[in-house]
Design an enzyme around this catalytic site. Structure first.
Site, PDB file in Angstrom:
ATOM      1  N   ASP A 203       0.829  -1.212   0.000  1.00  0.00           N
ATOM      2  CA  ASP A 203       0.000   0.000   0.000  1.00  0.00           C
ATOM      3  C   ASP A 203       0.861   1.259   0.000  1.00  0.00           C
ATOM      4  O   ASP A 203       2.026   1.225   0.400  1.00  0.00           O
ATOM      5  CB  ASP A 203      -0.878   0.022   1.260  1.00  0.00           C
ATOM      6  CG  ASP A 203      -2.174  -0.718   1.033  1.00  0.00           C
ATOM      7  OD1 ASP A 203      -2.453  -1.104  -0.113  1.00  0.00           O
ATOM      8  OD2 ASP A 203      -2.914  -0.909   2.019  1.00  0.00           O
TER       9      ASP A 203
ATOM     10  N   LYS B  30      -2.067   4.572  -4.467  1.00  0.00           N
ATOM     11  CA  LYS B  30      -2.335   5.672  -5.403  1.00  0.00           C
ATOM     12  C   LYS B  30      -1.066   6.411  -5.817  1.00  0.00           C
ATOM     13  O   LYS B  30      -1.122   7.549  -6.225  1.00  0.00           O
ATOM     14  CB  LYS B  30      -3.288   6.673  -4.754  1.00  0.00           C
ATOM     15  CG  LYS B  30      -4.664   6.115  -4.565  1.00  0.00           C
ATOM     16  CD  LYS B  30      -5.562   7.111  -3.878  1.00  0.00           C
ATOM     17  CE  LYS B  30      -6.885   6.478  -3.538  1.00  0.00           C
ATOM     18  NZ  LYS B  30      -7.567   7.102  -2.427  1.00  0.00           N
TER      19      LYS B  30
ATOM     20  N   MET C 202      -8.088   9.694   8.640  1.00  0.00           N
ATOM     21  CA  MET C 202      -8.687  10.168   7.384  1.00  0.00           C
ATOM     22  C   MET C 202      -9.635  11.337   7.617  1.00  0.00           C
ATOM     23  O   MET C 202     -10.676  11.442   6.974  1.00  0.00           O
ATOM     24  CB  MET C 202      -9.443   9.009   6.695  1.00  0.00           C
ATOM     25  CG  MET C 202      -8.530   7.892   6.252  1.00  0.00           C
ATOM     26  SD  MET C 202      -9.390   6.429   5.657  1.00  0.00           S
ATOM     27  CE  MET C 202      -9.654   5.523   7.179  1.00  0.00           C
TER      28      MET C 202
HETATM   29  N1  SAH Z   1      -3.927   0.768   8.780  1.00  0.00           N
HETATM   30  C1  SAH Z   1      -3.490   2.127   9.029  1.00  0.00           C
HETATM   31  C2  SAH Z   1      -4.564   3.134   8.720  1.00  0.00           C
HETATM   32  C3  SAH Z   1      -4.977   3.171   7.263  1.00  0.00           C
HETATM   33  S1  SAH Z   1      -6.169   4.401   6.930  1.00  0.00           S
HETATM   34  C4  SAH Z   1      -2.996   2.236  10.468  1.00  0.00           C
HETATM   35  O1  SAH Z   1      -3.244   1.339  11.275  1.00  0.00           O
HETATM   36  O2  SAH Z   1      -2.346   3.244  10.778  1.00  0.00           O
HETATM   37  C5  SAH Z   1      -5.171   5.731   6.353  1.00  0.00           C
HETATM   38  C6  SAH Z   1      -5.106   6.826   7.371  1.00  0.00           C
HETATM   39  O3  SAH Z   1      -4.240   6.479   8.437  1.00  0.00           O
HETATM   40  C7  SAH Z   1      -4.557   8.143   6.867  1.00  0.00           C
HETATM   41  O4  SAH Z   1      -5.519   8.897   6.171  1.00  0.00           O
HETATM   42  C8  SAH Z   1      -4.183   8.823   8.167  1.00  0.00           C
HETATM   43  O5  SAH Z   1      -5.326   9.278   8.840  1.00  0.00           O
HETATM   44  C9  SAH Z   1      -3.641   7.644   8.946  1.00  0.00           C
HETATM   45  N2  SAH Z   1      -2.177   7.507   8.854  1.00  0.00           N
HETATM   46  C10 SAH Z   1      -1.507   6.472   8.332  1.00  0.00           C
HETATM   47  N3  SAH Z   1      -0.173   6.629   8.503  1.00  0.00           N
HETATM   48  C11 SAH Z   1      -0.016   7.802   9.152  1.00  0.00           C
HETATM   49  C12 SAH Z   1       1.109   8.516   9.651  1.00  0.00           C
HETATM   50  N4  SAH Z   1       2.351   8.049   9.513  1.00  0.00           N
HETATM   51  N5  SAH Z   1       0.891   9.683  10.297  1.00  0.00           N
HETATM   52  C13 SAH Z   1      -0.349  10.155  10.467  1.00  0.00           C
HETATM   53  N6  SAH Z   1      -1.443   9.525  10.015  1.00  0.00           N
HETATM   54  C14 SAH Z   1      -1.292   8.364   9.377  1.00  0.00           C
END
Ligand code: SAH
Length: 262
Positions: A46, A68, A184
């Site tokens: 991803d 993306k 998100m």
């Molecule tokens: N599975 C992931 C979440 C996926 S949804 C997890 O457990 O973290 C995608 C969202 O995760 C993004 O839009 C943002 O809100 C958050 N996100 C993922 N990585 C991030 C990071 N390093 N810093 C801040 N937000 C993050």
């Protein structure tokens, strides 16, 4: 002609590893994630997975980016599922690598259901989810005996929330001492702010953390009333986590006094 090795009777069941790559910093990988990444012959990756993590893949491994990147549309979910299935049935060691934890807003649950329904075994290697990394980046606890007795991880994405989420209820929960960790949510900040203000004071501390644990990490501490303005002023964008609640209180005071001193 299929050049792939054939599975024989004693071969293990076809398996896909759903692996959490953590929030970006490779130091936050679990040992299990590291072991499975190193062993993988095919990785479906991803967008949110950092390049630092991919360094651990074998040179010979096939890496398929299914996010993306490059401004393209993300790969359709059915394509990803079919690809995982095909490669696993062909005897490849397939790792599905997702940012954070694979089962926190990561569609890990859906993918596991699909694979199991097709006779593929699924192993999960948990990852550190972005909400935890964001709290660490700020140096705040998500729970605190004096401020918060629990945490709600919630998505701010409209597609997931349309019919289901009632932000007023979440605001009430936060007012009762639950920390909100919103994934998100940045693009939806005006709506979140408006609806949360129905149940929370404007002075409620809020923080936004962009790219937690990554080299480009940035954050801002504000109030619920100032959320939209702060996001615009600092140009905070995805991927970001928004944290709402009194666990940020000390931080908000520090920020305010720094501002006063400046
Ligand atoms: N599975 C992931 C979440 C996926 S949804 C997890 O457990 O973290 C995608 C969202 O995760 C993004 O839009 C943002 O809100 C958050 N996100 C993922 N990585 C991030 C990071 N390093 N810093 C801040 N937000 C993050």
């Amino acid at each position: 002609m299929n050049a792939r090795p054939e599975r024989h009777a004693a071969a293990p069941l076809p398996t896909v590893w759903l692996v959490g790559a953590g929030p970006g910093d490779p130091e936050l990988l679990t040992l299990k994630a590291l072991r499975t990444i190193r062993a993988a012959t095919v990785l479906l990756v991803d967008d949110l997975v950092g390049d630092g993590v991919l360094r651990y893949a074998r040179k010979s491994a096939r890496i398929v980016h299914v996010g993306k990147r490059g401004g393209c549309q993300s790969t359709p979910q059915t394509f990803i599922e079919q690809l995982m299935l095909r490669e696993a049935l062909a005897g490849e060691r397939v790792v599905r690598l997702k940012g954070g934890d694979p089962c926190v807003f990561g569609r890990g649950g859906e993918e596991a259901e699909f694979l199991r329904a097709h006779g593929v075994q699924v192993e999960v290697a948990s990852g550190i989810t972005a909400g935890l990394a964001a709290a660490t980046a700020l140096g705040v606890p998500l729970t605190h005996r004096e401020h918060a007795h629990g945490v709600i991880f919630v998505t701010g994405h409209p597609r997931d929330t349309d019919a289901m989420l009632h932000w007023r209820t979440l605001a009430d929960a936060a007012a009762q001492g639950l920390t909100l960790v919103i994934y998100m949510g940045v693009a939806e900040a005006p709506r979140l702010q408006r609806e949360l203000l129905l149940g929370l004071p404007g002075a409620t501390p809020v923080a936004v953390v962009e790219r937690a644990s990554q080299p480009g990490q940035r954050s801002a501490v504000t109030t619920l009333a100032g959320l939209v303005e702060t996001i615009a002023a600092a140009s905070l964008a995805s991927p970001s986590v928004i944290i709402v609640g009194d666990v940020l209180q000390g931080l908000a005071q520090v920020t305010r006094s720094t501002q006063q001193a400046a």
